[in-house]
Scaffold this motif. Sequence first.
Motif, PDB file in Angstrom:
ATOM      1  N   UNK A  51       0.803  -1.214   0.000  1.00  0.00           N
ATOM      2  CA  UNK A  51       0.000   0.000   0.000  1.00  0.00           C
ATOM      3  C   UNK A  51       0.837   1.266   0.000  1.00  0.00           C
ATOM      4  N   UNK A  52       2.147   1.140   0.132  1.00  0.00           N
ATOM      5  CA  UNK A  52       2.984   2.304   0.346  1.00  0.00           C
ATOM      6  C   UNK A  52       2.850   3.345  -0.749  1.00  0.00           C
ATOM      7  N   UNK A  53       2.705   2.902  -1.993  1.00  0.00           N
ATOM      8  CA  UNK A  53       2.628   3.843  -3.102  1.00  0.00           C
ATOM      9  C   UNK A  53       1.197   3.965  -3.622  1.00  0.00           C
ATOM     10  N   UNK A  54       0.234   3.568  -2.828  1.00  0.00           N
ATOM     11  CA  UNK A  54      -1.148   3.525  -3.274  1.00  0.00           C
ATOM     12  C   UNK A  54      -1.760   4.911  -3.316  1.00  0.00           C
ATOM     13  N   UNK A  55      -2.893   4.982  -3.988  1.00  0.00           N
ATOM     14  CA  UNK A  55      -3.646   6.225  -4.057  1.00  0.00           C
ATOM     15  C   UNK A  55      -4.265   6.526  -2.696  1.00  0.00           C
ATOM     16  N   UNK A  56      -4.713   7.765  -2.472  1.00  0.00           N
ATOM     17  CA  UNK A  56      -5.299   8.118  -1.181  1.00  0.00           C
ATOM     18  C   UNK A  56      -6.586   7.338  -0.892  1.00  0.00           C
ATOM     19  N   UNK A  57      -6.907   7.212   0.365  1.00  0.00           N
ATOM     20  CA  UNK A  57      -8.205   6.684   0.794  1.00  0.00           C
ATOM     21  C   UNK A  57      -9.165   7.875   0.790  1.00  0.00           C
ATOM     22  N   UNK A  58     -10.104   7.896  -0.128  1.00  0.00           N
ATOM     23  CA  UNK A  58     -10.999   9.036  -0.274  1.00  0.00           C
ATOM     24  C   UNK A  58     -12.301   8.769   0.484  1.00  0.00           C
ATOM     25  N   UNK A  59     -12.561   9.606   1.468  1.00  0.00           N
ATOM     26  CA  UNK A  59     -13.799   9.535   2.247  1.00  0.00           C
ATOM     27  C   UNK A  59     -14.619  10.786   1.937  1.00  0.00           C
ATOM     28  N   UNK A  60     -15.860  10.603   1.515  1.00  0.00           N
ATOM     29  CA  UNK A  60     -16.750  11.721   1.206  1.00  0.00           C
ATOM     30  C   UNK A  60     -17.650  11.997   2.403  1.00  0.00           C
ATOM     31  N   UNK A  61     -18.014  13.261   2.573  1.00  0.00           N
ATOM     32  CA  UNK A  61     -18.875  13.646   3.694  1.00  0.00           C
ATOM     33  C   UNK A  61     -19.992  14.555   3.204  1.00  0.00           C
ATOM     34  N   UNK A  62     -21.217  14.172   3.495  1.00  0.00           N
ATOM     35  CA  UNK A  62     -22.412  14.954   3.180  1.00  0.00           C
ATOM     36  C   UNK A  62     -22.914  15.550   4.499  1.00  0.00           C
ATOM     37  N   UNK A  63     -22.732  16.869   4.682  1.00  0.00           N
ATOM     38  CA  UNK A  63     -22.976  17.494   5.980  1.00  0.00           C
ATOM     39  C   UNK A  63     -23.903  18.699   5.879  1.00  0.00           C
ATOM     40  N   UNK A  64     -24.532  19.001   7.003  1.00  0.00           N
ATOM     41  CA  UNK A  64     -25.409  20.174   7.116  1.00  0.00           C
ATOM     42  C   UNK A  64     -24.556  21.383   7.511  1.00  0.00           C
ATOM     43  N   UNK A  65     -23.969  22.034   6.542  1.00  0.00           N
ATOM     44  CA  UNK A  65     -23.088  23.163   6.833  1.00  0.00           C
ATOM     45  C   UNK A  65     -23.806  24.501   6.750  1.00  0.00           C
ATOM     46  N   UNK A  66     -25.035  24.489   6.279  1.00  0.00           N
ATOM     47  CA  UNK A  66     -25.893  25.668   6.301  1.00  0.00           C
ATOM     48  C   UNK A  66     -27.318  25.192   6.539  1.00  0.00           C
ATOM     49  N   UNK A  67     -28.212  26.113   6.856  1.00  0.00           N
ATOM     50  CA  UNK A  67     -29.573  25.712   7.183  1.00  0.00           C
ATOM     51  C   UNK A  67     -29.742  25.456   8.662  1.00  0.00           C
ATOM     52  N   UNK A  68     -30.867  24.846   9.025  1.00  0.00           N
ATOM     53  CA  UNK A  68     -31.249  24.704  10.430  1.00  0.00           C
ATOM     54  C   UNK A  68     -30.262  23.890  11.253  1.00  0.00           C
ATOM     55  N   UNK A  69     -29.646  22.891  10.648  1.00  0.00           N
ATOM     56  CA  UNK A  69     -28.768  21.983  11.403  1.00  0.00           C
ATOM     57  C   UNK A  69     -27.297  22.334  11.276  1.00  0.00           C
ATOM     58  N   UNK A  70     -26.987  23.544  10.820  1.00  0.00           N
ATOM     59  CA  UNK A  70     -25.598  23.920  10.560  1.00  0.00           C
ATOM     60  C   UNK A  70     -24.671  23.818  11.769  1.00  0.00           C
ATOM     61  N   UNK A  71     -25.091  24.195  12.980  1.00  0.00           N
ATOM     62  CA  UNK A  71     -24.153  24.112  14.115  1.00  0.00           C
ATOM     63  C   UNK A  71     -23.570  22.711  14.321  1.00  0.00           C
TER      64      UNK A  71
END
Length: 393
Positions: free
Chosen positions: A30-50
């Motif tokens: 794994x030493x020369x492998x591509x990055x481990x890509x983790x995606x995040x879907x978050x409430x960064x605006x709107x009612x749940x932003x905090x």
Amino acid sequence: MSPIRSTTIAALASVVLAGTLTGCQFGTENAAASPIVIAADLELSGAAAPVGKAYQRALELKVEQLNSSGALNGRQIKLKVKDNRSDASESLRNIGDFSGDSQVSAIIMGGCNECAIGAVRTINEKKIPTIALATSSTVANPVADRRYVFKLGPNAADSASALAGELRRKGVRKVALLYSADDYGREGLTALQRELDKASIKLPNKAAVKVTDTDVSQQVQSLASRKPDALVIWTPPEQAALAATASKQAHFTGSLYFDAGAAGDLFLGESAQATERATLIFTQTMAIDDVIATTPAKASRRQWFQDYTARFGGYNGASSFAADAVQLIADAQTRAGGPADKVNRDGIRDVLETSQLDGLSGPIRMTPDNHSGLMPQALTTLVARNGRWRLAG
């Protein structure tokens, strides 16, 4: 509490700690492998932003820690974040984009129950492992229809059981309930009623509030006027603070109790006076600086708490769930095997389904029959004292 969940706590003591990975055991290819890509879907605006922003801070800090730790066998985690604006339709578009990106290993979703439930079909069709930080049990159940969906965070049944036990211990005989008019709130009503019945505690009065309501004073005043021994608040954190203030304005003299979903910031800010001596059911990490680090797991939680507060000047209870989600995915990616330059989503899903972790949030155990991993033993009783949450006792 199911026998399977309750009998595994002892086995967790030897599980990989939340701040470490065992990637070096799986070869050096794994030493020369591509990055481990983790995606995040978050409430960064709107009612749940905090809460969404608290999740984002935790994700970024945890990724930074893992990338600098050397525990990923030379690989790095790359985080891709999109704002769903606290809207289920926007969230579904984000999930579609992420799942169509062949580099993305897995998705972390925020605290929006409607978003997570609405994305189940897409997640399953695209076969992309997803950990949701939402509270509703329907996020991960029924498991047969949610093979690629996992959940971290307190469960309504566990929170209700802990609350009822504390109310019984304090000799409370009559309770009023303010709950959110969403899946988690309705689950809470059902679960709490069941547990209170077992404890012979009456729940004659209850009121629901929409999750978007910014004024809950009318409902609180109505409940307080019935003079219950205690008022249980089962709402998101911002509404819980509003309800506490409203109860003080209504001259409520009983006790305040908050379920785990109401946990927010460590320091109570403007609601400090109204919440003084209130009780919260939540994980120990919220007040881990009160705990002597007698085990490696407790030491890891204490270090996380210190790192987070040093970086951001405060602490949010939800942060540990986000950090544990990153840990679980990174560990699953490492254990899943396959070519280092390709994403093995099915392998990651299979590993997640049998994951055990003594995490920052507490003991976590996933099984093929249970995709909601936080165990009941993770919950404890906290008390508001001098403007912050402390361990009870």
